[in-house]
Design an enzyme around this catalytic site. Sequence first.
Site, PDB file in Angstrom:
ATOM      1  N   HIS A  10     -38.643 -17.939  40.649  1.00 55.90           N
ATOM      2  CA  HIS A  10     -39.494 -18.075  39.445  1.00 55.90           C
ATOM      3  C   HIS A  10     -38.824 -17.455  38.215  1.00 55.90           C
ATOM      4  CE1 HIS A  10     -42.658 -19.030  42.391  1.00 55.90           C
ATOM      5  NE2 HIS A  10     -42.189 -17.983  43.046  1.00 55.90           N
TER       6      HIS A  10
ATOM      7  N   SER B 147     -20.952 -22.851  15.166  1.00 59.14           N
ATOM      8  CA  SER B 147     -21.967 -23.525  14.370  1.00 59.14           C
ATOM      9  C   SER B 147     -21.414 -23.738  12.972  1.00 59.14           C
ATOM     10  CB  SER B 147     -23.215 -22.648  14.310  1.00 59.14           C
ATOM     11  OG  SER B 147     -23.987 -22.981  13.177  1.00 59.14           O
TER      12      SER B 147
ATOM     13  N   GLU C 262     -23.922 -27.941  28.190  1.00 59.56           N
ATOM     14  CA  GLU C 262     -25.093 -28.633  27.633  1.00 59.56           C
ATOM     15  C   GLU C 262     -24.932 -30.148  27.728  1.00 59.56           C
ATOM     16  OE1 GLU C 262     -26.587 -25.242  24.432  1.00 59.56           O
ATOM     17  OE2 GLU C 262     -25.550 -27.006  23.695  1.00 59.56           O
TER      18      GLU C 262
END
Length: 478
Positions: free
Chosen positions: A166, A287, A300
């Site tokens: 979890h 970025s 990703e």
Amino acid sequence: MAPTQTPPPESPKTWSGLFSEPVSDLVKRYTASVFFDCRMAAQDIRGSLAHARMLARQGILSEKDLADIERGMARISDEIAGGTFQWNLGDEDVHLNIEKRLTALVGDAGKRLHTGRSRNDQVATDIRLWLREAIDQILELIKAFQASLLDMAERHADTPMPGFTHLQVAQPVTFGHHLLAYFEMTRRDAERLKDCRRRLNRLPLGAAALAGTTYPIDRESVAAELGFDEVCRNSLDAVSDRDFAIEFCAAAALLMTHLSRLSEEIILWMSPRVGFIDLADRFCTGSSIMPQKKNPDVPELVRGKTGRVNGHLVALLTLMKAQPLAYNKDNQEDKEPLFDTAETVIDTLRIYADMIGGIQVKPDSMRAALAQGHATATDLADYLVKKGLPFRDAHEAVARAVRTAEERGLDLSRLNFDELRKALDELPGVAEKLSEDVLAALSIEGSLRARSHVGGTAPGTVRAAIARARAELGVRDA
Ligand code: ARG
């Protein structure tokens, strides 16, 4: 190698005799597949040569025709390899493009090549040959990925990290053990691909358009020349089903899903909030606006491309589900999803084999996270059970010990012997079961060491699992 947009005006359609008007440019473009099926040119030529040699052996084609075909095909192979082959949209697909060129080069022999064959069994053969090669390449790449996984696992066979359920700290595991979970997943992926390869490795040629052919063909010899294990046993099935492509896409979707899960973990681990690893700069980008950022673009994208591969599986299932026997042009739509799936998997595995080696582990952060979650609570319960306490009572006792640790702002594994006894004092008959060896059982190293059965996280067990995996893969130690 890129097909040209406009067909030369003198290029006649193969079936033009029956037709009173030409198709529009839009229909031509809509029905053409040469833009993507030109990828199967090498397989198409191999299949044609095997077919022609069989026709000659059976006396259906003369030796002279065969020699002309072989000469013409050698030239065409050179033209394709050299990038000078003229692909024509007007000739629809890879099969007609090559046949037209062959006829232009060698005359009537080129026109005789299609005896006893149809594009329907031809294309079914080409795809199987193409996919077989793709699977072999993917199996090699899985192996390379697994080899780097094993090297990294060995380096961290003793490195403790929190194991999660979890996404909450659950019990200590080693980073090596965690990585070996992905070894197992990809081991099954490789098994699935081998199984798929076995079933696809059957020859459709001889099925012709759908019902077989009246020529005295010898399918077995063609199968042997092309490396197929056997021939397809029903002509209608041979030309129409694409279940092998669906099986491949299903296996590929699972493989990508496994790599996507690993990607998700890498992304999480390198988030500054977690900080378990750093990833080599070559797999990240910055970025354009926030100078402080280092983004895990490659994992990703693996996660993102998994969506696209899963989509291809659904596309192929949907393509197949309502087709009556035998061949329908719908099947031309099998190729782009199939090619894209294979190419995506190949690129992903290539990158991943390198990316695993680019993971820099931060053992201190892993240990710090482990020291915050009472990760050895189960070990204390097991200790008490081994001293004769029923498991449910032990569970309650440990809950109290955890509460004490929380009150002191400590992890359970940091309580000393007296504090532990005191925490369990109120429970009748529990505290006296404790002796000093409980501290070792409660430590992270003790917890890891105790799980030494097959499949467990003990460092020795992890090392044995790595050795066994290497032996199975046929790779040597790092
Ligand atoms: N380009 C076609 C395909 O990919 C080849 C088979 C065409 N057969 C036909 N009967 N139109 O399926």
